[in-house]
Design an enzyme around this catalytic site. Structure first.
Site, PDB file in Angstrom:
ATOM      1  N   GLU A 263       0.841  -1.211   0.000  1.00  0.00           N
ATOM      2  CA  GLU A 263       0.000   0.000   0.000  1.00  0.00           C
ATOM      3  C   GLU A 263       0.872   1.256   0.000  1.00  0.00           C
ATOM      4  O   GLU A 263       0.890   1.997   0.988  1.00  0.00           O
ATOM      5  CB  GLU A 263      -0.896  -0.002   1.241  1.00  0.00           C
ATOM      6  CG  GLU A 263      -1.763  -1.233   1.392  1.00  0.00           C
ATOM      7  CD  GLU A 263      -2.188  -1.483   2.837  1.00  0.00           C
ATOM      8  OE1 GLU A 263      -1.752  -0.740   3.751  1.00  0.00           O
ATOM      9  OE2 GLU A 263      -2.941  -2.430   3.057  1.00  0.00           O
ATOM     10  N   CYS A 332      -0.246  33.101  11.869  1.00  0.00           N
ATOM     11  CA  CYS A 332       0.033  33.611  13.205  1.00  0.00           C
ATOM     12  C   CYS A 332       0.324  32.455  14.149  1.00  0.00           C
ATOM     13  O   CYS A 332      -0.498  32.087  14.997  1.00  0.00           O
ATOM     14  CB  CYS A 332      -1.117  34.449  13.708  1.00  0.00           C
ATOM     15  SG  CYS A 332      -1.204  35.980  12.805  1.00  0.00           S
TER      16      CYS A 332
HETATM   17  C1  LIG Z   1      -0.717   5.780   5.464  1.00  0.00           C
HETATM   18  C2  LIG Z   1      -0.798   4.345   5.157  1.00  0.00           C
HETATM   19  C3  LIG Z   1      -0.088   3.804   4.085  1.00  0.00           C
HETATM   20  C4  LIG Z   1       0.847   4.620   3.235  1.00  0.00           C
HETATM   21  O1  LIG Z   1       1.988   5.038   3.887  1.00  0.00           O
HETATM   22  P1  LIG Z   1       3.152   5.770   3.041  1.00  0.00           P
HETATM   23  O2  LIG Z   1       4.198   6.059   4.037  1.00  0.00           O
HETATM   24  O3  LIG Z   1       2.545   7.005   2.467  1.00  0.00           O
HETATM   25  O4  LIG Z   1       3.583   4.814   1.992  1.00  0.00           O
HETATM   26  C5  LIG Z   1      -0.269   2.461   3.791  1.00  0.00           C
HETATM   27  N1  LIG Z   1      -1.087   1.683   4.539  1.00  0.00           N
HETATM   28  C6  LIG Z   1      -1.784   2.165   5.584  1.00  0.00           C
HETATM   29  C7  LIG Z   1      -2.671   1.267   6.332  1.00  0.00           C
HETATM   30  C8  LIG Z   1      -1.655   3.501   5.936  1.00  0.00           C
HETATM   31  O5  LIG Z   1      -2.333   3.976   6.988  1.00  0.00           O
END
Ligand SMILES: *Cc1c(COP(=O)(O)O)cnc(C)c1O
Length: 402
Positions: A263, A332
Site C-alpha cells: 500500500e 500567526c
Molecule cells: C498511510 C498508510 C499507508 C501509506 O503510507 P506511506 O508512508 O505514504 O507509503 C499504507 N497503509 C496504511 C494502512 C496507511 O495507513
C-alpha cells in the site's frame, strides 16, 4: 519516460494560475509505479495506492488508468475511489478506530477490508460469519519509520491487533466462523531498510499455520523517498529480491503461492508534487534573514508536524547569489518551512518551489487563519490542467449558519 518538469515550466504555471499553487506531474507517478511493478514482476504482487496521501479525483483516476489499485483509510475515501471509477475488487479499506457501521458500508460496497481491532472483528464475525472474506491488521511490535509520529507497528502503537493476542483472534474464528483471507501489517512511513519488511514477513509467517484460508500477505506501505541531495529511496529491487528469498526459503510459505499486497502512498506521489508560493516579505531580524511566503502550515504542515524536510528553490532567480534564509509562512503561529537554507538571492515577489509536496501536502491543508486553500494543477501529457479551484470567500462560510 517523460522529462522532469523544469523550473521555467513551473514559473509559467505559477504566473498563469497564481500562487499558492500545488502542481503535480502525472508521469512522475507512473514512473514510481513502474519501478514497483518491474521490481516485483516475477512475484505475485498487487499495489494499492494509499489514497490518503493525495485524493484529488483526477489523481485517483490517473492512478486507476495506470493499473494501480487503491487503499482507503475512511469510508469517504472508498466512495471517492468508486467515483473515480475503480472497480470494487481494486479497492481496499484498511480502517483503524472506526465505527462498525463504516465496515458494514464497506461490505455493502463489496470492497476488500482489513480490520484492526478485536472488537470490530467480533462484530464482523457475528454479522457476516464465513460469508465475507476479510483481512486483519496485525501489530508486529516492530519499531520502524522516520520518526515516532509515523511509526505504527511498535508495541506502544494504537494500530492493529498485537501479535501476542493471537489466541483471542483464534477464539473469535472458532466462535463466529470468520473467513480470514489476509494478514496485514503497516509498520510506519519513511522506511528505507528492506530488512524491516523482511522482519514483518517473518512475524506473519509465524501466524500462517493458524489461518488455513489465508491467501494474501499485505505488507502495507511506508517506502522511503529522497528529500534532499544524498538521501536514498528504499531500494525496491533489493526489497523484491529479499522478499522473494524470504518466501522461497520459508517452509510454511514456500509452494503456497500467497499473493503479496503493498500500500504505497508517499512513494507514488511525494516527488510528483511541488508547492509554489510567492515571497511576500524579506526581513533581516538580526541573526536571521527571513523570507515569508503567501502560504504556511495551513497549506503544508509536514515541516511543523513531522520535522519533515522539503527542499526549497527560488525559481525566479536561478542565477542569484546564494544566501542563507529561513523560510516561513504568513500564519500567526511559528510556521517555518526550512531554517538556514542556502538559496539563490530572494527578492519580494519571487516564486519559491517546495519539493516533495505531492504526498500529505494539499491533503492535510486547512483554512486556518481563514486563508484559502491553494489551487491544484496537474501536468499530464505535456498539458496543464486546473484540477481544483482556489477557495473563495464563500468556501470559508460554507456550512456556517448565518
Ligand atoms: C498511510 C498508510 C499507508 C501509506 O503510507 P506511506 O508512508 O505514504 O507509503 C499504507 N497503509 C496504511 C494502512 C496507511 O495507513
Amino acid at each position: 519516460m517523460h522529462e522532469q518538469i523544469s523550473n521555467e515550466q513551473l514559473l509559467e504555471v505559477a504566473n498563469k494560475f497564481s500562487t499558492p499553487l500545488y502542481v503535480y506531474h502525472a508521469e512522475k507517478i507512473n514512473q514510481q509505479y513502474q519501478k514497483l511493478t518491474s521490481a516485483f514482476a516475477d512475484i505475485n504482487t498487487t499495489f494499492f495506492y494509499a489514497s490518503k496521501a493525495l485524493t484529488n479525483i483526477n489523481i485517483l483516476k490517473y492512478i486507476k488508468d495506470i493499473g494501480c489499485n487503491v487503499d482507503c483509510s475512511s469510508i469517504n475515501e472508498v466512495k471517492l475511489a468508486i467515483l473515480a471509477g475503480f472497480p470494487v475488487d481494486r479497492i481496499l479499506y484498511t480502517s483503524n478506530g472506526i465505527d462498525f457501521s463504516e465496515i458494514e458500508e464497506a461490505v455493502e460496497a463489496r470492497v476488500h477490508i482489513n480490520i484492526d481491532s478485536l472488537s470490530n472483528l467480533e462484530k464482523f464475525g457475528k454479522k457476516f460469519g464465513h460469508s465475507y472474506p476479510v483481512g486483519i491488521r496485525i501489530r508486529p511490535n516492530i519499531m520502524a519509520g522516520g520518526n515516532l509520529k509515523i511509526a505504527t507497528g511498535h508495541d506502544g502503537s494504537k494500530f492493529g491487533i498485537p501479535v501476542d493476542q493471537l489466541s483471542k483472534i483464534e477464539q473469535l474464528i472458532k466462535t463466529t466462523n470468520l473467513y480470514i483471507k489476509t494478514l496485514h501489517i503497516h509498520t510506519g512511513s519513511d522506511i528505507k531498510d528492506p530488512d524491516v519488511f523482511v522482519k514483518g514477513i517473518e512475524v506473519l509467517f509465524e501466524l500462517i499455520p493458524h489461518f488455513p484460508e489465508l491467501e494474501i500477505i499485505d505488507l502495507g506501505g511506508g517506502f522511503k523517498v529522497p528529500y534532499k541531495a544524498g538521501d536514498e529511496e528504499t531500494d525496491i529491487i533489493m526489497l523484491a529480491k529479499k522478499i522473494k528469498e524470504t518466501f522461497e526459503n520459508h517452509p510454511v510459505a514456500n509452494g503456497k503461492n500467497f499473493k503479496l499486497w503493498f500500500e504505497p502512498g508517499k512513494f507514488l506521489v511525494s516527488a510528483c508534487g511541488n508547492l509554489l508560493a510567492r515571497v511576500t516579505v524579506v526581513k533581516d531580524n538580526g541573526n536571521t534573514v527571513f523570507a515569508a511566503v503567501n502560504s504556511g502550515l495551513n497549506h503544508l504542515i509536514r515541516p511543523m508536524m513531522y520535522d519533515a524536510y522539503h527542499h526549497i528553490e527560488n525559481i525566479s532567480n536561478p542565477a542569484g547569489v546564494k544566501k542563507v534564509y529561513t523560510i516561513t509562512g504568513n500564519i500567526c503561529e511559528t510556521d517555518t518551512f526550512g531554517s538556514d537554507r542556502d538559496i539563490n538571492e530572494i527578492r519580494e515577489g519571487d516564486i519559491l518551489s517546495f519539493h516533495n509536496a505531492g504526498a500529505y501536502g494539499f491533503e492535510m491543508a486547512s483554512n486556518y487563519n481563514s486563508r484559502f486553500k491553494p489551487a491544484e494543477v496537474l501536468i499530464k501529457d505535456g498539458k496543464t490542467q486546473l484540477i481544483r479551484k482556489r477557495d473563495e470567500m464563500e468556501d470559508l462560510l460554507r456550512n456556517q449558519v448565518i
